[in-house]
Design an enzyme around this catalytic site. Structure first.
Site, PDB file in Angstrom:
ATOM      1  N   LEU A 117     -35.468  42.986 -26.060  1.00  0.00           N
ATOM      2  CA  LEU A 117     -36.160  42.259 -25.664  1.00  0.00           C
ATOM      3  C   LEU A 117     -35.179  41.268 -25.648  1.00  0.00           C
ATOM      4  O   LEU A 117     -35.453  40.427 -24.674  1.00  0.00           O
ATOM      5  CB  LEU A 117     -37.092  41.152 -26.110  1.00  0.00           C
ATOM      6  CG  LEU A 117     -38.292  42.014 -26.890  1.00  0.00           C
ATOM      7  CD1 LEU A 117     -38.294  41.468 -28.426  1.00  0.00           C
ATOM      8  CD2 LEU A 117     -39.335  41.630 -25.585  1.00  0.00           C
ATOM      9  N   GLY A 118     -33.829  41.153 -26.318  1.00  0.00           N
ATOM     10  CA  GLY A 118     -32.708  40.695 -25.716  1.00  0.00           C
ATOM     11  C   GLY A 118     -31.509  40.966 -25.779  1.00  0.00           C
ATOM     12  O   GLY A 118     -31.556  41.785 -27.293  1.00  0.00           O
ATOM     13  N   GLY A 173     -26.191  40.897 -31.905  1.00  0.00           N
ATOM     14  CA  GLY A 173     -26.622  41.679 -31.691  1.00  0.00           C
ATOM     15  C   GLY A 173     -27.981  42.088 -30.275  1.00  0.00           C
ATOM     16  O   GLY A 173     -28.045  41.322 -29.088  1.00  0.00           O
ATOM     17  N   VAL A 190     -32.029  41.878 -29.805  1.00  0.00           N
ATOM     18  CA  VAL A 190     -33.702  41.913 -30.546  1.00  0.00           C
ATOM     19  C   VAL A 190     -34.341  42.850 -30.027  1.00  0.00           C
ATOM     20  O   VAL A 190     -34.534  43.034 -28.925  1.00  0.00           O
ATOM     21  CB  VAL A 190     -33.929  40.275 -30.041  1.00  0.00           C
ATOM     22  CG1 VAL A 190     -35.184  40.189 -31.425  1.00  0.00           C
ATOM     23  CG2 VAL A 190     -32.103  39.338 -30.545  1.00  0.00           C
ATOM     24  N   LYS A 240     -33.985  41.501 -35.298  1.00  0.00           N
ATOM     25  CA  LYS A 240     -32.761  41.619 -34.521  1.00  0.00           C
ATOM     26  C   LYS A 240     -31.666  42.921 -35.515  1.00  0.00           C
ATOM     27  O   LYS A 240     -31.695  42.820 -37.046  1.00  0.00           O
ATOM     28  CB  LYS A 240     -32.202  40.248 -35.139  1.00  0.00           C
ATOM     29  CG  LYS A 240     -32.730  39.288 -34.584  1.00  0.00           C
ATOM     30  CD  LYS A 240     -31.719  37.709 -34.926  1.00  0.00           C
ATOM     31  CE  LYS A 240     -32.054  36.421 -34.297  1.00  0.00           C
ATOM     32  NZ  LYS A 240     -31.593  34.953 -34.418  1.00  0.00           N
ATOM     33  N   ASP A 249     -28.085  23.284 -34.966  1.00  0.00           N
ATOM     34  CA  ASP A 249     -27.844  23.648 -33.760  1.00  0.00           C
ATOM     35  C   ASP A 249     -29.142  23.503 -32.847  1.00  0.00           C
ATOM     36  O   ASP A 249     -29.445  24.269 -32.670  1.00  0.00           O
ATOM     37  CB  ASP A 249     -27.468  24.817 -33.395  1.00  0.00           C
ATOM     38  CG  ASP A 249     -26.680  25.472 -32.094  1.00  0.00           C
ATOM     39  OD1 ASP A 249     -26.164  24.429 -31.158  1.00  0.00           O
ATOM     40  OD2 ASP A 249     -26.821  26.449 -31.743  1.00  0.00           O
TER      41      ASP A 249
END
Length: 695
Positions: free
Chosen positions: A28-29, A34, A36, A50, A144
């Protein structure tokens, strides 16, 4: 599935096929930390997993930061975040699995659709205030909060990403004096005195996020991060374009001094007065929901704003301001006693019972326990131990080799069977001494389930082997008709094991009841909906009916195999990540966020409803008059099953900086009128179930 190529940094050429028990379906990304993946649990639940890059997994400092991320995400798991399902910070490639939630980030939504209309802005602000209330309540400061860390789910915004954006940035300075952050969404104190940053910094970030949602830009806007940092500390925010009715509240959030900002509760009170004008429409049309990956499955990438350069994390060298790493978290103090001794501590209560607490091992995390052979049998990390239920004294302890406890031990065939589906072999122990009676190799990535006197082992090829719990010998091997890879569920007092599989579109569930002694199919049924069995009573099987897209529990279903009939009760409100039990025909349903319902399946009516304010609880257990469950902070709570009111609770026992996360919180154990429970600080304790008011 062939291994997936790594698209992020690091020398590894291929990514793993599994993380724990979860098969990784697609990437997914990818980013600095790392990769995901989209994955599915055994029951078919969609997860975002993740997996840390191999290079960083070798770095002890980075592993420490990943443990911090896991601990923070675990503590805030609830209705306003992407709940943690499982994690293993100590794996060769550390990983963490959270619930996959369809929906775009706020950053993507604004980029695609432009600024939000006023009604949606109010809904967003209220949802973020609720999220921060729950995050701060468990002692975490996000630090954040920004548009790319806000997920616009169908049922409201979710705050995500409690981890680190880059390795080796855990301190306030880096090796060259370069400091990393995203200035437009940082509070003044994060630049001036970062060691003193508290929960009010998240409120400042909320104000900046609201300006972005309303205008497509931030309240402090410049191409230069140096200028933005100066503006945040010294200048008034630019609220041009923020709706007039929201601008005063946003301005209060952006106050320079932390003490001048409202708390989440104050924000919610202010917003409640305008609740009549809220637009309850979802943030995204349903037809788009499946097209946008969850941002929990994203790694920070540059986000382009209208007419501006990409908003990105920037590196500032030789500057006397502090830009802390993206998504660093600060743990606040957590209340509750922390016993210093491993010895049991008895305390006499009513009815002559001696309440006690003990720390049987030095291992971290909550033990998982069951009752059998007159003993309390527990697993904690690689330790299995037996306690005397009368006083908590340890009778024996056994260290597992080549295996790791995954769930409470069970008594099968008269022997203690540690749940060892994470290991290379099964190991059966004598309950009186803890000595090994037999061992048996496990297939790679196989799964084991105890049912009666048998252990059912499922291989990845779908073959099932029935192993005698007493001897460790295989009694039968074969396939279960209609079940390609059967993973079994069993329930105390039931002589059958159940395998379920859901159709790809979630419209039906195939249920097969198997005799564990022989492997014979006793009955087989195809039922409507995506169903998960959670209990049996009087020969009937009880299921949660799950929305196949969003994972919410929407109904309860009973199947009676004798009459081949079903009974369905639609819930008044859909519940997130619900856990349930049945007692005398009443289903008790506990969901993420703390909602607790008592539902009479005979009349199909809700008997009572209670908001417990527990962000995450265990599966509830019930006796004749009380319901009990454990909370993520180590509390044991008791409720009157007739009136639906809280009648007792124990103090919190949450170990500071805990890095142990389990797929489910250990549920309490009931035996002889007593309740046995465990806590994240490693404590095992016992209380009198007949008198919760004295806890």
């Amino acid at each position: 599935m062939s291994p997936q190529r790594n698209t992020g940094p690091g020398p590894e050429s291929e990514l793993p096929e599994y993380a724990g028990h979860y098969r990784l379906e697609s990437c997914l990304g990818s980013g600095g930390m790392g990769v995901v993946h989209l994955a599915r649990s055994t029951s078919g639940m969609k997860l975002a997993v993740k997996v840390v890059h191999a290079d960083f997994a070798k770095d002890p400092e980075f592993r420490g930061r990943f443990r911090q991320e896991v601990a923070a995400a675990r503590r805030v798991s609830g209705a306003f975040t992407a709940p943690v399902v499982d994690a293993d910070p100590e794996a060769e490639r550390p990983w963490m699995a959270t619930l996959y939630i369809p929906g775009p980030t706020l950053s993507d939504h604004v980029k695609r659709n432009g600024p939000m209309p006023p009604a949606q802005l109010r809904r967003l602000m209220a949802g973020l205030a609720e999220a921060l209330r729950d995050i701060h309540r468990v002692g975490v400061v996000h630090r954040d909060l920004k548009p790319s860390n806000v997920l616009l789910a169908e049922d409201g915004p979710k705050v995500i990403d409690f981890g680190i954006s880059r390795p080796k940035d855990s301190e306030l300075r880096t090796e060259t004096g370069k400091l990393i952050g995203t200035p437009p969404f940082m509070a003044p104190e994060q630049f001036r005195r970062p060691r003193e940053v508290g929960s009010a910094a998240d409120i400042f970030a909320l104000g900046s996020v609201m300006v972005h949602a309303a205008t497509g830009r931030g309240p402090f806007d410049s191409d230069s991060p140096y200028v933005v940092a100066y503006q945040v500390v010294h200048d008034d925010p630019d609220l041009t374009g923020v709706p007039e009715d929201l601008a005063p509240l946003v301005l209060r959030c952006l106050a320079k001094e932390p003490e001048d900002r409202p708390t989440p509760d104050e924000l919610m009170r202010e917003l409640r007065s305008a609740a009549a004008s809220y637009d309850t429409q979802a943030f995204i049309p349903p037809q788009r929901a499946n097209d946008v990956p969850s941002p929990e499955a994203r790694v920070e990438e540059p986000r382009r704003r209208h007419g501006k350069r990409p908003l990105r994390s920037v590196v500032l060298a030789g500057v006397a301001i502090v830009l802390v790493i993206g998504a660093a978290v600060t743990a606040l103090s957590v209340g509750g006693p922390t016993p210093a001794s491993d010895a049991a501590t008895p305390r006499t209560t009513a009815h002559g019972f001696h309440a006690w607490e003990a720390k049987p091992t030095s291992g971290g995390g909550a033990a998982q326990c069951s009752y059998g052979a007159g003993k309390l049998l527990c697993t904690q990390s690689r330790q299995v131990f037996a306690l005397d239920p009368s006083d908590g004294s340890r009778l024996w302890r056994h260290t597992l080799t080549g295996v790791e406890g995954d769930g409470p031990p069970v008594l099968s065939g008269g022997l203690v069977q540690p749940s060892t589906s994470k290991g290379r072999h099964l190991e059966a122990l004598v309950p009186s001494s803890g000595r090994t009676r037999w061992q048996r190799n496990m297939p790679a990535h196989g799964a084991v389930r105890a049912s009666g006197g048998m252990l059912l082992i499922t291989g990845t090829d779908g073959t099932v082997t029935g192993v005698n719990g007493a001897s460790g010998k295989a009694e039968w091997t074969g396939r279960i008709p209609g079940q390609s890879t059967p993973y079994f569920t069993s329930f105390a007092g039931d002589t059958l094991a159940y395998a379920t599989s859901t159709s790809d579109d979630g419209s039906s569930t195939h249920v097969t009841a198997v005799d564990p002694d022989t492997g014979d199919v006793r009955w087989d049924a195809h039922l409507d909906g995506s169903l998960e069995p959670f209990d049996t009573e009087d020969g009937s099987v009880y299921f949660l009916s799950i929305d196949p897209v969003y994972g919410q529990t929407k109904a309860l279903v009973i199947y009676a195999p004798v009459s081949e009939s079903t009974r369905t009760m639609v819930l008044p409100v859909r519940r997130e990540l619900a856990r349930a039990t049945v007692h005398a025909g009443v289903v008790y349903l506990l969901a993420i966020g703390g909602s607790l319902d008592a539902l009479d399946m005979g009349t199909r009516k809700r008997l009572w409803h209670l908001e417990t304010s527990v962000s995450r609880g265990s599966t509830p257990v019930v006796d004749s008059g009380h319901l009990y469950f454990s909370a993520a902070d180590g509390r044991l709570l008791a409720f009157d099953t007739e009136k639906g009111r809280l009648v007792g609770q124990t103090p919190p026992r949450l170990r500071t900086n805990s890095d142990r996360v389990m797929a489910a919180l250990p549920e309490p154990v009931l035996a002889d009128g007593h309740v046995y429970a465990t806590a994240p600080d490693g404590t095992v304790f016992a209380v009198d179930g007949r008198d919760p008011s004295r806890w």
